[in-house]
Design an enzyme around this catalytic site. Structure first.
Site, short mmCIF file in Angstrom:
data_model
loop_
_atom_site.label_atom_id
_atom_site.label_comp_id
_atom_site.label_asym_id
_atom_site.label_seq_id
_atom_site.Cartn_x
_atom_site.Cartn_y
_atom_site.Cartn_z
N CYS A 1 -25.10 -52.71 28.77
CA CYS A 1 -25.29 -53.90 29.62
C CYS A 1 -26.75 -54.26 29.85
O CYS A 1 -27.05 -55.24 30.52
CB CYS A 1 -24.59 -53.66 30.97
SG CYS A 1 -25.48 -52.53 32.04
N ASN B 1 -25.91 -25.50 35.88
CA ASN B 1 -27.05 -25.75 35.00
C ASN B 1 -26.90 -27.08 34.27
O ASN B 1 -25.80 -27.48 33.92
CB ASN B 1 -27.20 -24.61 33.99
CG ASN B 1 -27.43 -23.29 34.69
OD1 ASN B 1 -27.74 -23.26 35.88
ND2 ASN B 1 -27.24 -22.20 33.96
N HIS C 1 -23.45 -30.27 38.05
CA HIS C 1 -24.69 -30.98 38.39
C HIS C 1 -25.18 -31.88 37.25
O HIS C 1 -26.36 -32.26 37.22
CB HIS C 1 -25.78 -29.98 38.80
CG HIS C 1 -25.42 -29.20 40.03
ND1 HIS C 1 -26.02 -28.02 40.36
CD2 HIS C 1 -24.50 -29.43 40.99
CE1 HIS C 1 -25.48 -27.56 41.48
NE2 HIS C 1 -24.56 -28.39 41.88
N CYS D 1 -29.93 -49.64 29.26
CA CYS D 1 -28.54 -49.38 28.89
C CYS D 1 -28.19 -50.16 27.63
O CYS D 1 -28.43 -51.37 27.55
CB CYS D 1 -27.60 -49.78 30.03
SG CYS D 1 -25.86 -49.63 29.61
N ALA E 1 -28.35 -11.07 33.25
CA ALA E 1 -27.12 -11.50 32.57
C ALA E 1 -27.12 -11.09 31.09
O ALA E 1 -26.13 -10.56 30.59
CB ALA E 1 -26.95 -13.00 32.70
N SER F 1 -28.15 -18.21 43.15
CA SER F 1 -28.61 -17.71 44.46
C SER F 1 -27.54 -17.94 45.52
O SER F 1 -27.66 -17.43 46.63
CB SER F 1 -29.90 -18.45 44.86
OG SER F 1 -29.68 -19.85 44.86
#
Ligand code: APR
Length: 239
Positions: free
Chosen positions: A149, A103, A120, A146, A230, A188
């Protein structure tokens, strides 16, 4: 929902525990899953694995940001559910506890989990395409460029067709290979290499338990399958 005496014993005696979570653990918090319930997420007519791809990032970075900005705005108000809080407790309960998540929503950390292995990435971070420095976006506007930079920023999320963050899977696999109890929650089991972790744990002799309201390709390798949500099932494990 009956918890077997075997699982209760393992839960009481285990020292080294690995938990792998997927989108399902955040479903009760209001985060849509990608594939559960037979549907797949679609954005502006594009399946999620098209808009969330390295190819799209190359072709149309603003479109990718639009998709992740929308999800960040949507997730901002969402709170962890009892499933997240139970897992956060386990960190204190087991001497060697490892939480690995697919997640990107940051709800485990919001519930108090620390040292989460994010396979991930995380939707609350942006990363520079040049110097790779990351920028926290939780509670703030996305920086235009950024701050180190000045080059372009991209979501610090693993897109389809991209490699996982350096070292993340290797560390998770190492822990899976030495854990005594592996609990797989709300995934899954279709996306690798993450789905390979319960297999590594199983072949190393761990007791593997799945928590999911639906059967998955991983159910067959599990010693025990708790078919439920859950947020309802995990608190039952507390003796
Ligand atoms: N509690 C537990 N499991 C649940 C719940 C719940 N309340 N609600 C749904 N589930 C289960 C579904 O049955 C399904 O098996 O969660 C699973 C969600 O599956 P996916 O949507 O495929 O999510 P996930 O396995 O995390 O996807 C893996 O794919 O899209 C990419 O990068 C993305 O990290 C993601 C990866």
């Amino acid at each position: 929902m009956a918890i077997s005496p075997e699982l209760r014993r393992r839960f009481a005696e285990a020292r080294r525990v690995l938990v792998l979570t997927g989108a399902g653990v955040s479903a009760e918090s209001g985060v849509p899953t990608f594939r559960g319930g037979g549907n797949t997420t679609v954005w502006k007519g594009m399946p999620f694995d098209v808009i969330s791809s390295a190819e799209m990032l190359e072709r149309n970075l603003p479109a990718v940001w639009e998709w992740f900005d929308y999800r960040r705005d949507f997730m901002e108000a969402l709170m962890p559910n009892p499933g997240h809080y139970e897992i956060a407790h386990w960190q204190e309960r087991f001497p060697e506890f490892t939480l690995v998540t697919q997640n990107i929503d940051g709800l485990h950390q919001k519930a108090g989990s620390r040292d989460v292995i994010e396979l991930h990435g995380n939707i609350w971070r942006a990363r520079c395409v040049a110097c790779r420095s990351t920028h926290d976006m939780s509670g703030t506007k996305r920086p235009e460029a950024c701050l180190e930079c000045g080059d372009s920023l991209r979501p610090d999320v693993v897109l389809f067709g991209e490699f996982l963050p350096p070292g993340a899977f290797e560390l998770a696999a190492e822990r899976a290979a030495t854990c005594e109890l592996c609990i797989v929650i709300g995934t899954s089991g279709l996306v690798y290499p993450a789905a390979g972790l319960p297999e590594i744990a199983k072949s190393a002799g761990a007791y593997v338990c799945e928590v999911n309201p639906e059967p998955t390709p991983l159910s067959g390798i599990c010693d025990e399958v708790l078919m439920g949500k859950a947020g309802e099932v995990l608190p039952l494990l507390r003796s």
